[in-house]
Write a protein that holds these residues in place. Structure first.
Motif, PDB file in Angstrom:
ATOM      1  N   GLY A  94      32.647  42.337  29.807  1.00 29.57           N
ATOM      2  CA  GLY A  94      33.369  41.250  30.461  1.00 29.57           C
ATOM      3  C   GLY A  94      33.640  41.475  31.927  1.00 29.57           C
ATOM      4  N   LEU A  95      33.084  42.547  32.507  1.00 33.72           N
ATOM      5  CA  LEU A  95      33.263  42.862  33.918  1.00 33.72           C
ATOM      6  C   LEU A  95      31.910  42.875  34.621  1.00 33.72           C
ATOM      7  N   LEU A  96      31.898  42.425  35.858  1.00 34.03           N
ATOM      8  CA  LEU A  96      30.718  42.493  36.707  1.00 34.03           C
ATOM      9  C   LEU A  96      30.907  43.639  37.685  1.00 34.03           C
ATOM     10  N   TYR A  97      30.018  44.655  37.567  1.00 33.91           N
ATOM     11  CA  TYR A  97      30.125  45.858  38.381  1.00 33.91           C
ATOM     12  C   TYR A  97      29.171  45.797  39.564  1.00 33.91           C
ATOM     13  N   GLY A  98      29.608  46.338  40.699  1.00 36.36           N
ATOM     14  CA  GLY A  98      28.768  46.453  41.875  1.00 36.36           C
ATOM     15  C   GLY A  98      29.614  46.446  43.137  1.00 36.36           C
ATOM     16  N   ARG A  99      29.080  47.034  44.199  1.00 33.03           N
ATOM     17  CA  ARG A  99      29.815  47.060  45.456  1.00 33.03           C
ATOM     18  C   ARG A  99      29.971  45.635  45.983  1.00 33.03           C
ATOM     19  N   GLY A 100      31.216  45.302  46.340  1.00 35.96           N
ATOM     20  CA  GLY A 100      31.529  43.971  46.819  1.00 35.96           C
ATOM     21  C   GLY A 100      32.038  43.042  45.743  1.00 35.96           C
ATOM     22  N   GLY A 106      32.499  38.614  45.451  1.00 39.94           N
ATOM     23  CA  GLY A 106      32.917  37.809  44.315  1.00 39.94           C
ATOM     24  C   GLY A 106      33.717  36.598  44.753  1.00 39.94           C
ATOM     25  N   ALA A 107      34.627  36.808  45.702  1.00 33.20           N
ATOM     26  CA  ALA A 107      35.439  35.697  46.203  1.00 33.20           C
ATOM     27  C   ALA A 107      34.588  34.694  46.964  1.00 33.20           C
ATOM     28  N   ILE A 108      33.626  35.171  47.756  1.00 30.95           N
ATOM     29  CA  ILE A 108      32.766  34.243  48.489  1.00 30.95           C
ATOM     30  C   ILE A 108      31.926  33.426  47.516  1.00 30.95           C
ATOM     31  N   ALA A 109      31.454  34.060  46.441  1.00 29.42           N
ATOM     32  CA  ALA A 109      30.729  33.308  45.417  1.00 29.42           C
ATOM     33  C   ALA A 109      31.620  32.230  44.809  1.00 29.42           C
ATOM     34  N   ALA A 110      32.891  32.549  44.578  1.00 26.42           N
ATOM     35  CA  ALA A 110      33.827  31.554  44.038  1.00 26.42           C
ATOM     36  C   ALA A 110      34.043  30.413  45.027  1.00 26.42           C
ATOM     37  N   MET A 111      34.094  30.732  46.312  1.00 27.01           N
ATOM     38  CA  MET A 111      34.209  29.692  47.332  1.00 27.01           C
ATOM     39  C   MET A 111      32.988  28.783  47.325  1.00 27.01           C
ATOM     40  N   MET A 112      31.799  29.393  47.216  1.00 26.57           N
ATOM     41  CA  MET A 112      30.563  28.623  47.232  1.00 26.57           C
ATOM     42  C   MET A 112      30.488  27.698  46.015  1.00 26.57           C
ATOM     43  N   ALA A 113      30.853  28.233  44.842  1.00 29.11           N
ATOM     44  CA  ALA A 113      30.850  27.407  43.638  1.00 29.11           C
ATOM     45  C   ALA A 113      31.856  26.274  43.768  1.00 29.11           C
ATOM     46  N   ALA A 114      33.016  26.562  44.344  1.00 29.55           N
ATOM     47  CA  ALA A 114      34.032  25.528  44.536  1.00 29.55           C
ATOM     48  C   ALA A 114      33.537  24.445  45.486  1.00 29.55           C
ATOM     49  N   ALA A 115      32.875  24.868  46.573  1.00 23.70           N
ATOM     50  CA  ALA A 115      32.388  23.898  47.562  1.00 23.70           C
ATOM     51  C   ALA A 115      31.407  22.914  46.949  1.00 23.70           C
ATOM     52  N   GLY A 116      30.634  23.379  45.964  1.00 22.52           N
ATOM     53  CA  GLY A 116      29.676  22.509  45.318  1.00 22.52           C
ATOM     54  C   GLY A 116      30.318  21.410  44.494  1.00 22.52           C
ATOM     55  N   GLU A 117      31.615  21.540  44.215  1.00 22.81           N
ATOM     56  CA  GLU A 117      32.325  20.548  43.405  1.00 22.81           C
ATOM     57  C   GLU A 117      33.307  19.720  44.236  1.00 22.81           C
ATOM     58  N   ILE A 118      33.279  19.891  45.544  1.00 22.30           N
ATOM     59  CA  ILE A 118      34.155  19.110  46.427  1.00 22.30           C
ATOM     60  C   ILE A 118      33.372  17.916  46.952  1.00 22.30           C
ATOM     61  N   GLU A 349      33.345  49.585  41.401  1.00 21.79           N
ATOM     62  CA  GLU A 349      34.088  48.376  41.742  1.00 21.79           C
ATOM     63  C   GLU A 349      33.673  47.263  40.783  1.00 21.79           C
ATOM     64  N   ALA A 350      34.654  46.516  40.272  1.00 20.65           N
ATOM     65  CA  ALA A 350      34.328  45.520  39.254  1.00 20.65           C
ATOM     66  C   ALA A 350      35.302  44.359  39.287  1.00 20.65           C
ATOM     67  N   VAL A 351      34.792  43.191  38.863  1.00 20.06           N
ATOM     68  CA  VAL A 351      35.601  41.987  38.761  1.00 20.06           C
ATOM     69  C   VAL A 351      35.449  41.426  37.356  1.00 20.06           C
ATOM     70  N   ALA A 352      36.521  40.893  36.819  1.00 19.94           N
ATOM     71  CA  ALA A 352      36.458  40.237  35.521  1.00 19.94           C
ATOM     72  C   ALA A 352      35.693  38.928  35.645  1.00 19.94           C
ATOM     73  N   ILE A 353      34.749  38.716  34.744  1.00 17.80           N
ATOM     74  CA  ILE A 353      33.960  37.482  34.763  1.00 17.80           C
ATOM     75  C   ILE A 353      34.866  36.264  34.695  1.00 17.80           C
ATOM     76  N   ASP A 354      35.861  36.309  33.817  1.00 22.19           N
ATOM     77  CA  ASP A 354      36.776  35.178  33.681  1.00 22.19           C
ATOM     78  C   ASP A 354      37.496  34.886  34.987  1.00 22.19           C
ATOM     79  N   ASP A 355      37.812  35.949  35.765  1.00 27.31           N
ATOM     80  CA  ASP A 355      38.510  35.750  37.036  1.00 27.31           C
ATOM     81  C   ASP A 355      37.644  35.017  38.050  1.00 27.31           C
ATOM     82  N   LEU A 356      36.336  35.247  38.003  1.00 27.99           N
ATOM     83  CA  LEU A 356      35.453  34.543  38.930  1.00 27.99           C
ATOM     84  C   LEU A 356      35.493  33.040  38.669  1.00 27.99           C
ATOM     85  N   TYR A 357      35.423  32.654  37.403  1.00 23.61           N
ATOM     86  CA  TYR A 357      35.488  31.230  37.086  1.00 23.61           C
ATOM     87  C   TYR A 357      36.853  30.643  37.456  1.00 23.61           C
ATOM     88  N   THR A 358      37.908  31.383  37.136  1.00 23.24           N
ATOM     89  CA  THR A 358      39.254  30.885  37.441  1.00 23.24           C
ATOM     90  C   THR A 358      39.468  30.759  38.936  1.00 23.24           C
TER      91      THR A 358
END
Length: 376
Positions: A94-100, A106-118, A349-358
């Motif tokens: 349930g975690l995405l591992y990798g530098r950054g 991860g946050a920039i990817a969330a911004m990009m996904a959000a922008a696609g829905e604005i 370094e890792a981010v929770a997959i669910d956190d990226l969607y949220t």
């Protein structure tokens, strides 16, 4: 628009140790171009310090408001000890591992996904993205601000995607940051034989006395929104290989993180005066002044979006280190909000997959609310 995890993987798979340029910006630009953004990439700096910056804009109707996402695609060196490749993003448990992952692709990817829905009719959306935040930050966001000014672009509000959350996604946002000044101290003496001290002048006791006075300073007791300023001795150097020689020079370095009761100039003057009393000199470099976006409409938008998606009311804070928000605050009100920071700059370094969607949902809510505000 591709899903947020796929976007994060694309960015993380592109090595981008600071100063970043090239493939990571290719991946970023390709995704945004596909949803109607005009992407401008440019280099700044010289020699080994050349960095890439990117300004991406999707304009809304004339007179509409302008909301900006900001961040950086450069990362710190990965170091050794990774369970998988630092630039080979991998999902495990349930975690995405990798530098950054959290700081801050991860946050920039969330911004990009959000922008696609604005909706484009909601207003102008931009991305202010640098490859020079983890390094000296000389050729990144400041150059982007100049580039924006030359294009007549003035965001109404800006959100920086630094990893501000502490224990759970949404528990903290940064409404300001303390300032930072580093000061190099030196005392000159006269080299000589330790058996003949009257023929030499030892700089070490003077430097020690200077550091003792600095260490004893009480800078302040803090303010309503800022913790007390602190001064730390970060280096001490003589470099004398001989046991029977009084050295000719002694050096030290201090770092001060300070609140809005002070400025880099005021501390530079104060430390310079103390150094002079002990026969030394001080060479200061201020990397950022304190800033505060007082709680109000913008922080309320963020809090409402976070509460809607997580059930958490984020704490407004000014703790932690510096970020590029210190530059962007000269353009418009700026607040930082992003992922959980527990693994930033660490191996695995890792981010929770669910956190990226949220987070993507939170960013979408914030942007739409910001663009809907009157006064565009």
């Amino acid at each position: 628009m591709a899903e947020v995890v796929d976007l994060a993987k694309r960015l993380m798979a592109a090595p981008s140790v600071t100063p970043a340029r090239g493939s990571v910006f290719d991946a970023f630009a390709e995704a945004l171009t596909g949803i109607g953004f005009t992407v401008e990439r440019f280099m700044d700096g010289t020699g080994d310090d050349i960095v890439e910056n990117c300004l991406a804009v999707r304009r809304g109707p004339p007179g509409s408001r302008h909301f900006a996402f900001a961040g950086h695609l450069d990362v710190v060196p990965p170091g050794d000890g990774w369970a998988s490749g630092a630039f080979e993003p991998e999902v495990r448990g349930g975690l995405l591992y990798g530098r950054g992952a959290v700081d801050m692709k991860g946050a920039i990817a969330a911004m990009m996904a959000a922008a696609g829905e604005i909706p484009q009719e909601a207003g102008t959306v931009s991305f202010i993205i640098t490859g020079d935040e983890e390094g000296p930050a000389l050729h990144g966001t400041r150059a982007l601000i100049e580039h924006m000014a030359s294009r007549g672009l003035q965001p109404d509000l800006c959100l920086v995607g630094e990893p501000t959350s502490v224990n759970r996604l949404g528990d903290m946002m940064k409404i300001g940051r303390r300032g930072s000044v580093n000061i190099w101290l030196s005392v000159e003496g006269s080299q000589g034989h330790v058996a003949y001290p009257h023929l030499a002048e030892n700089p070490i006791p003077k430097l020690v006395a200077m550091l003792a006075e600095l260490e004893a300073l009480v800078l302040d007791e803090g303010t309503d929104w800022f913790q007390p300023s602190n001064l730390e001795i970060t280096d001490l150097h003589v470099g004398n290989p001989a046991h029977n020689v009084i050295p000719a020079r002694a050096e030290a370095r201090i770092s001060i993180r300070f609140n809005d009761l002070h400025s880099g100039a005021s501390f530079s003057q104060k430390i310079g005066e103390i150094a002079a009393r002990h026969g030394g000199i001080a060479r200061p470099i201020t990397s950022g002044e304190p800033f505060l976006t007082p709680p109000g409409a913008f922080s309320a938008m963020i809090a409402e979006a976070v509460l809607a998606e997580t059930g958490i009311d984020p704490e407004p804070s000014t703790t932690g280190g510096t970020s590029d928000a210190r530059f962007l605050r000269s353009v418009c009100p700026v607040i930082e909000f992003g992922l959980v920071n527990a693994t930033m700059h660490k191996c695995d370094e890792a981010v929770a997959i669910d956190d990226l969607y949220t987070l993507s949902n939170i960013y979408r809510r914030i942007a739409i609310a910001a663009l809907a505000q009157p006064g565009g």
